[in-house]
Scaffold this active site. Structure first.
Site, PDB file in Angstrom:
ATOM      1  N   ASP A   1       0.883  -1.168   0.000  1.00 32.35           N
ATOM      2  CA  ASP A   1       0.000   0.000   0.000  1.00 32.35           C
ATOM      3  C   ASP A   1       0.920   1.217   0.000  1.00 32.35           C
ATOM      4  O   ASP A   1       1.425   1.617   1.046  1.00 32.35           O
ATOM      5  CB  ASP A   1      -0.897  -0.007   1.241  1.00 32.35           C
ATOM      6  CG  ASP A   1      -1.784   1.223   1.312  1.00 32.35           C
ATOM      7  OD1 ASP A   1      -2.257   1.688   0.257  1.00 32.35           O
ATOM      8  OD2 ASP A   1      -2.000   1.735   2.431  1.00 32.35           O
TER       9      ASP A   1
ATOM     10  N   GLU B   1      -1.201  -1.484  -4.850  1.00 30.78           N
ATOM     11  CA  GLU B   1      -2.407  -0.703  -5.091  1.00 30.78           C
ATOM     12  C   GLU B   1      -2.119   0.410  -6.096  1.00 30.78           C
ATOM     13  O   GLU B   1      -1.084   1.058  -6.041  1.00 30.78           O
ATOM     14  CB  GLU B   1      -2.897  -0.111  -3.766  1.00 30.78           C
ATOM     15  CG  GLU B   1      -4.339   0.306  -3.794  1.00 30.78           C
ATOM     16  CD  GLU B   1      -4.858   0.662  -2.420  1.00 30.78           C
ATOM     17  OE1 GLU B   1      -5.106   1.855  -2.191  1.00 30.78           O
ATOM     18  OE2 GLU B   1      -5.005  -0.253  -1.586  1.00 30.78           O
TER      19      GLU B   1
ATOM     20  N   ASP C   1      -2.319   0.780   7.411  1.00 30.38           N
ATOM     21  CA  ASP C   1      -1.490   0.642   6.208  1.00 30.38           C
ATOM     22  C   ASP C   1      -1.086  -0.809   5.971  1.00 30.38           C
ATOM     23  O   ASP C   1      -1.053  -1.272   4.832  1.00 30.38           O
ATOM     24  CB  ASP C   1      -0.253   1.540   6.302  1.00 30.38           C
ATOM     25  CG  ASP C   1      -0.627   3.008   6.280  1.00 30.38           C
ATOM     26  OD1 ASP C   1      -1.206   3.449   5.275  1.00 30.38           O
ATOM     27  OD2 ASP C   1      -0.354   3.709   7.267  1.00 30.38           O
TER      28      ASP C   1
END
Length: 180
Positions: free
Chosen positions: A9, A74, A146
């Site tokens: 991420d 992502e 996260d």
């Protein structure tokens, strides 16, 4: 067959990572954490190249330590603030560079695809993602936000999320968490 997946991420201040292992249809937690581009006192490092180097070097260390065979990251969404979007893109570029330098195949997913895969709908709240990651990986507690997002990205990939990505780029669109 067993293989490890590294989920990422990306973020300029905080980059989450999560490593899972997939054996058949079973998923197992290996490791997760957050890469922080701050000083020891918590203040941000102002120098952008230094922050990007921290992300690149830290992910290289994660890859060396946990030896994943695949990676999932992502995709960047377009933010209201174009400057923030550009900075996030640079952090993502540093993360992708670390993966490429280690020779890992990379799959990319939108936040909508990740949430759809893990929670069941694409507009899930962060706490819902954390709870589902905890349940899917049998964790004793909630992972940090996260780390949870990174683990969710890895779970999405493990669940065959790459197929979602290919459909989305083959002329389909995602609306309301559904492919149209």
């Amino acid at each position: 067959m067993t293989f490890r997946i590294l989920g990422i991420d990306p973020g300029l201040r905080l980059t989450g990572f999560g490593v899972i292992e997939k054996t058949g249809e079973k998923l197992a937690y290996v490791a997760s954490g957050t890469i922080k581009t701050t000083t020891g006192k918590g203040s941000e490092i102002e120098d952008l190249p230094t922050r990007l180097k921290i992300i690149l070097d830290s992910l290289a260390e994660v890859i060396d330590n946990y030896q994943p065979q695949q990676a999932a990251i992502e995709k960047v969404f377009v933010n209201v603030n174009p400057q923030s979007t550009l900075l996030l893109g640079q952090a993502r570029g540093a993360a992708i560079s670390a993966l490429v330098l280690q020779g890992l195949p990379i799959a990319e997913y939108t936040a909508l695809q990740v949430k759809q895969s893990v929670v069941g709908h694409g507009h899930a709240a962060k706490d819902q993602v954390q709870e589902m990651v905890k349940r899917l990986l049998n964790l004793p507690g909630l992972p940090r936000p996260d780390s949870a997002d990174a683990l969710a990205c890895a779970i999405c990939h493990a669940h065959g999320g790459q197929g979602l990505g290919k459909l989305a780029t083959a002329g389909f669109r995602v609306k309301g968490g559904r492919l149209i």
